[in-house]
Design a protein around this motif. Structure first.
Motif, PDB file in Angstrom:
ATOM      1  N   ARG A 166      63.003 -73.861   7.240  1.00 19.29           N
ATOM      2  CA  ARG A 166      62.050 -73.295   6.287  1.00 19.29           C
ATOM      3  C   ARG A 166      62.537 -71.982   5.670  1.00 19.29           C
ATOM      4  NH1 ARG A 166      56.348 -72.644   8.867  1.00 19.29           N
ATOM      5  NH2 ARG A 166      57.323 -70.789   9.760  1.00 19.29           N
ATOM      6  N   GLY A 167      63.262 -71.224   6.452  1.00 18.48           N
ATOM      7  CA  GLY A 167      63.711 -69.921   5.968  1.00 18.48           C
ATOM      8  C   GLY A 167      64.587 -69.989   4.724  1.00 18.48           C
ATOM      9  N   THR A 168      65.190 -71.145   4.488  1.00 22.59           N
ATOM     10  CA  THR A 168      66.077 -71.272   3.320  1.00 22.59           C
ATOM     11  C   THR A 168      65.334 -71.835   2.105  1.00 22.59           C
ATOM     12  OG1 THR A 168      66.721 -73.535   3.826  1.00 22.59           O
ATOM     13  CG2 THR A 168      68.025 -71.799   4.858  1.00 22.59           C
ATOM     14  N   LEU A 169      64.056 -72.135   2.260  1.00 22.92           N
ATOM     15  CA  LEU A 169      63.315 -72.810   1.173  1.00 22.92           C
ATOM     16  C   LEU A 169      62.429 -71.834   0.406  1.00 22.92           C
ATOM     17  CD1 LEU A 169      62.220 -76.004   3.141  1.00 22.92           C
ATOM     18  CD2 LEU A 169      64.109 -75.777   1.510  1.00 22.92           C
ATOM     19  N   ARG A 170      62.268 -72.087  -0.886  1.00 26.35           N
ATOM     20  CA  ARG A 170      61.359 -71.323  -1.734  1.00 26.35           C
ATOM     21  C   ARG A 170      60.566 -72.299  -2.597  1.00 26.35           C
ATOM     22  NH1 ARG A 170      63.037 -68.468   1.370  1.00 26.35           N
ATOM     23  NH2 ARG A 170      64.003 -66.400   1.205  1.00 26.35           N
ATOM     24  N   ALA A 171      59.285 -72.015  -2.751  1.00 25.77           N
ATOM     25  CA  ALA A 171      58.463 -72.791  -3.682  1.00 25.77           C
ATOM     26  C   ALA A 171      58.531 -72.065  -5.020  1.00 25.77           C
ATOM     27  CB  ALA A 171      57.028 -72.855  -3.186  1.00 25.77           C
ATOM     28  N   VAL A 172      59.128 -72.699  -6.023  1.00 30.75           N
ATOM     29  CA  VAL A 172      59.360 -71.960  -7.265  1.00 30.75           C
ATOM     30  C   VAL A 172      58.255 -72.188  -8.280  1.00 30.75           C
ATOM     31  CG1 VAL A 172      61.838 -71.892  -6.876  1.00 30.75           C
ATOM     32  CG2 VAL A 172      60.872 -73.619  -8.409  1.00 30.75           C
ATOM     33  N   GLN A 173      58.089 -71.190  -9.123  1.00 30.59           N
ATOM     34  CA  GLN A 173      56.988 -71.149 -10.075  1.00 30.59           C
ATOM     35  C   GLN A 173      57.548 -71.011 -11.485  1.00 30.59           C
ATOM     36  OE1 GLN A 173      55.381 -67.455  -8.444  1.00 30.59           O
ATOM     37  NE2 GLN A 173      53.897 -68.600  -7.223  1.00 30.59           N
ATOM     38  N   THR A 174      56.677 -70.680 -12.412  1.00 31.56           N
ATOM     39  CA  THR A 174      57.092 -70.198 -13.721  1.00 31.56           C
ATOM     40  C   THR A 174      56.392 -68.848 -13.907  1.00 31.56           C
ATOM     41  OG1 THR A 174      55.302 -71.114 -15.082  1.00 31.56           O
ATOM     42  CG2 THR A 174      57.144 -72.582 -14.565  1.00 31.56           C
ATOM     43  N   PRO A 175      56.828 -67.996 -14.824  1.00 23.54           N
ATOM     44  CA  PRO A 175      57.834 -68.200 -15.864  1.00 23.54           C
ATOM     45  C   PRO A 175      59.253 -68.269 -15.309  1.00 23.54           C
ATOM     46  CG  PRO A 175      57.137 -65.896 -15.838  1.00 23.54           C
ATOM     47  CD  PRO A 175      56.238 -66.630 -14.886  1.00 23.54           C
ATOM     48  N   GLN A 176      60.006 -69.249 -15.823  1.00 20.71           N
ATOM     49  CA  GLN A 176      61.436 -69.324 -15.533  1.00 20.71           C
ATOM     50  C   GLN A 176      62.161 -68.813 -16.775  1.00 20.71           C
ATOM     51  OE1 GLN A 176      62.486 -73.269 -14.098  1.00 20.71           O
ATOM     52  NE2 GLN A 176      61.266 -72.953 -12.235  1.00 20.71           N
ATOM     53  N   GLY A 177      63.151 -67.955 -16.562  1.00 15.08           N
ATOM     54  CA  GLY A 177      63.812 -67.307 -17.697  1.00 15.08           C
ATOM     55  C   GLY A 177      65.291 -67.649 -17.761  1.00 15.08           C
ATOM     56  N   PHE A 178      65.794 -67.782 -18.985  1.00 18.72           N
ATOM     57  CA  PHE A 178      67.182 -68.204 -19.171  1.00 18.72           C
ATOM     58  C   PHE A 178      67.808 -67.530 -20.389  1.00 18.72           C
ATOM     59  CE2 PHE A 178      64.510 -71.611 -17.562  1.00 18.72           C
ATOM     60  CZ  PHE A 178      65.178 -71.959 -16.397  1.00 18.72           C
ATOM     61  N   ALA A 179      69.111 -67.336 -20.321  1.00 18.11           N
ATOM     62  CA  ALA A 179      69.863 -67.072 -21.542  1.00 18.11           C
ATOM     63  C   ALA A 179      69.680 -68.306 -22.420  1.00 18.11           C
ATOM     64  CB  ALA A 179      71.331 -66.858 -21.205  1.00 18.11           C
ATOM     65  N   ALA A 180      69.383 -68.093 -23.701  1.00 13.40           N
ATOM     66  CA  ALA A 180      68.993 -69.221 -24.558  1.00 13.40           C
ATOM     67  C   ALA A 180      70.063 -70.309 -24.597  1.00 13.40           C
ATOM     68  CB  ALA A 180      68.688 -68.717 -25.967  1.00 13.40           C
ATOM     69  N   ASP A 181      71.326 -69.905 -24.668  1.00 12.08           N
ATOM     70  CA  ASP A 181      72.384 -70.922 -24.774  1.00 12.08           C
ATOM     71  C   ASP A 181      72.466 -71.772 -23.513  1.00 12.08           C
ATOM     72  OD1 ASP A 181      73.238 -68.490 -23.606  1.00 12.08           O
ATOM     73  OD2 ASP A 181      75.319 -69.170 -23.684  1.00 12.08           O
ATOM     74  N   VAL A 182      72.189 -71.171 -22.369  1.00 11.25           N
ATOM     75  CA  VAL A 182      72.219 -71.908 -21.097  1.00 11.25           C
ATOM     76  C   VAL A 182      71.096 -72.951 -21.064  1.00 11.25           C
ATOM     77  CG1 VAL A 182      71.805 -71.665 -18.614  1.00 11.25           C
ATOM     78  CG2 VAL A 182      73.356 -70.078 -19.779  1.00 11.25           C
ATOM     79  N   LEU A 183      69.900 -72.534 -21.456  1.00  9.53           N
ATOM     80  CA  LEU A 183      68.775 -73.495 -21.437  1.00  9.53           C
ATOM     81  C   LEU A 183      68.998 -74.609 -22.458  1.00  9.53           C
ATOM     82  CD1 LEU A 183      66.059 -74.122 -20.099  1.00  9.53           C
ATOM     83  CD2 LEU A 183      64.942 -72.896 -21.976  1.00  9.53           C
ATOM     84  N   ARG A 184      69.546 -74.256 -23.604  1.00 12.18           N
ATOM     85  CA  ARG A 184      69.814 -75.290 -24.620  1.00 12.18           C
ATOM     86  C   ARG A 184      70.846 -76.296 -24.111  1.00 12.18           C
ATOM     87  NH1 ARG A 184      67.206 -74.163 -29.280  1.00 12.18           N
ATOM     88  NH2 ARG A 184      66.813 -71.993 -29.839  1.00 12.18           N
ATOM     89  N   ARG A 185      71.866 -75.805 -23.432  1.00  8.90           N
ATOM     90  CA  ARG A 185      72.874 -76.726 -22.872  1.00  8.90           C
ATOM     91  C   ARG A 185      72.242 -77.620 -21.809  1.00  8.90           C
ATOM     92  NH1 ARG A 185      77.332 -74.556 -19.797  1.00  8.90           N
ATOM     93  NH2 ARG A 185      76.628 -72.424 -20.167  1.00  8.90           N
ATOM     94  N   ALA A 186      71.380 -77.023 -20.976  1.00  6.12           N
ATOM     95  CA  ALA A 186      70.749 -77.784 -19.889  1.00  6.12           C
ATOM     96  C   ALA A 186      69.899 -78.923 -20.434  1.00  6.12           C
ATOM     97  CB  ALA A 186      69.893 -76.849 -19.033  1.00  6.12           C
TER      98      ALA A 186
END
Ligand code: CTP
Ligand code: MG
Length: 238
Positions: A166-186
């Motif tokens: 459990r110690g290595t786990l995270r429940a992730v939320q939003t807002p998630q933020g990105f460099a625009a070019d990275v998110l566009r590539r994804a």
């Protein structure tokens, strides 16, 4: 805020960056699990829709230059009327399709935040914290909370296969933020993922988890809406 060269973490970091911040708010889901008659983002919580609350929180953060709302096709005109200061586009069948529709309308963004309309109680400080980490040079930043339950990986018939530490786990939320070019590539392919960071990870770009906020929980099932109402009781008339 400039850090001395030697103190900058090396992974996934570029120079300190400035530039235009666009927030995309996916709000085009049907809300099947909530089970109400209207799409979830248009359900009211003490007289204000989840979408209106999310837009207000983004605005209140003061760190976003432009807001793009992604809504069910039949509601585009109505939402344009209600939020004239935003760009409003029609979403698609899956969340990723909706994010891609928002990206197409995000123009010359340098940094992009993606925030679920359904996380209607997310405080403005969550947006500020993500943008601060991006400005510091991270390419991908997600808020997350330690997991409190013990999690089991199970087979289709429910038999436990293993228990991840459990110690290595995270429940992730939003807002998630990105460099625009990275998110566009994804999002350049047609891949699906339950969050945007998942697609960015697949590119091999490091994703940084920062401290999340319990108030950023996603209103998914009827219990969550009830919880949100209880949390608001006493804070506002409704
Ligand atoms: N979303 C979207 N387009 C979709 C699906 C989801 O914009 N095709 C948005 C939702 O409006 C929500 C966020 O993505 O703000 C998170 O999705 P989720 O909580 O799953 O919302 P819904 O898909 O509406 O709910 P359900 O899965 O219960 O139908
Ligand atoms: Mg959904």
């Amino acid at each position: 805020m400039t850090q001395p060269e030697g103190e900058r973490p090396s992974d996934g970091q570029n120079e300190e960056r400035s530039g235009r911040v666009v927030a995309l708010i996916p709000a085009a889901g049907r809300g099947v699990r909530l089970g109400l008659e209207r799409p979830k983002a248009f359900v009211e919580l003490n007289g204000r829709t989840l979408l209106a609350r999310s837009v207000a929180a983004v605005r209140a953060s003061g760190v976003v230059d432009e807001v793009v709302l992604v809504v069910p096709p039949e509601l585009v005109d109505v939402v344009r009327g209600e939020h004239p200061e935003t760009t409003v586009v029609a979403g698609g069948a899956e969340r990723s399709d909706s994010v891609r529709a928002g990206l197409a309308a995000a123009g010359d963004a340098d940094l992009i935040l993606v925030h679920d309309a359904a996380r209607a109680l997310t405080p403005p400080s969550s947006f500020t914290a993500v943008v601060e980490a991006l400005r510091g040079g991270r390419d991908a930043v997600v808020p997350g909370l330690p997991v409190v339950d013990t999690l089991k990986r199970v087979d289709a018939d429910g038999t436990v296969r293993d228990t991840p530490a459990r110690g290595t786990l995270r429940a992730v939320q939003t807002p998630q933020g990105f460099a625009a070019d990275v998110l566009r590539r994804a999002h350049a392919g047609a891949a699906e993922a339950t969050d945007d960071a998942g697609l960015v990870e697949a590119l091999g770009v490091p994703v940084q988890v920062i401290d999340g906020d319990a108030l950023a929980f996603k209103i998914t099932a009827p219990h969550d809406l009830r919880l949100a109402k209880l949390l608001l009781a006493g804070e506002e008339i409704g």
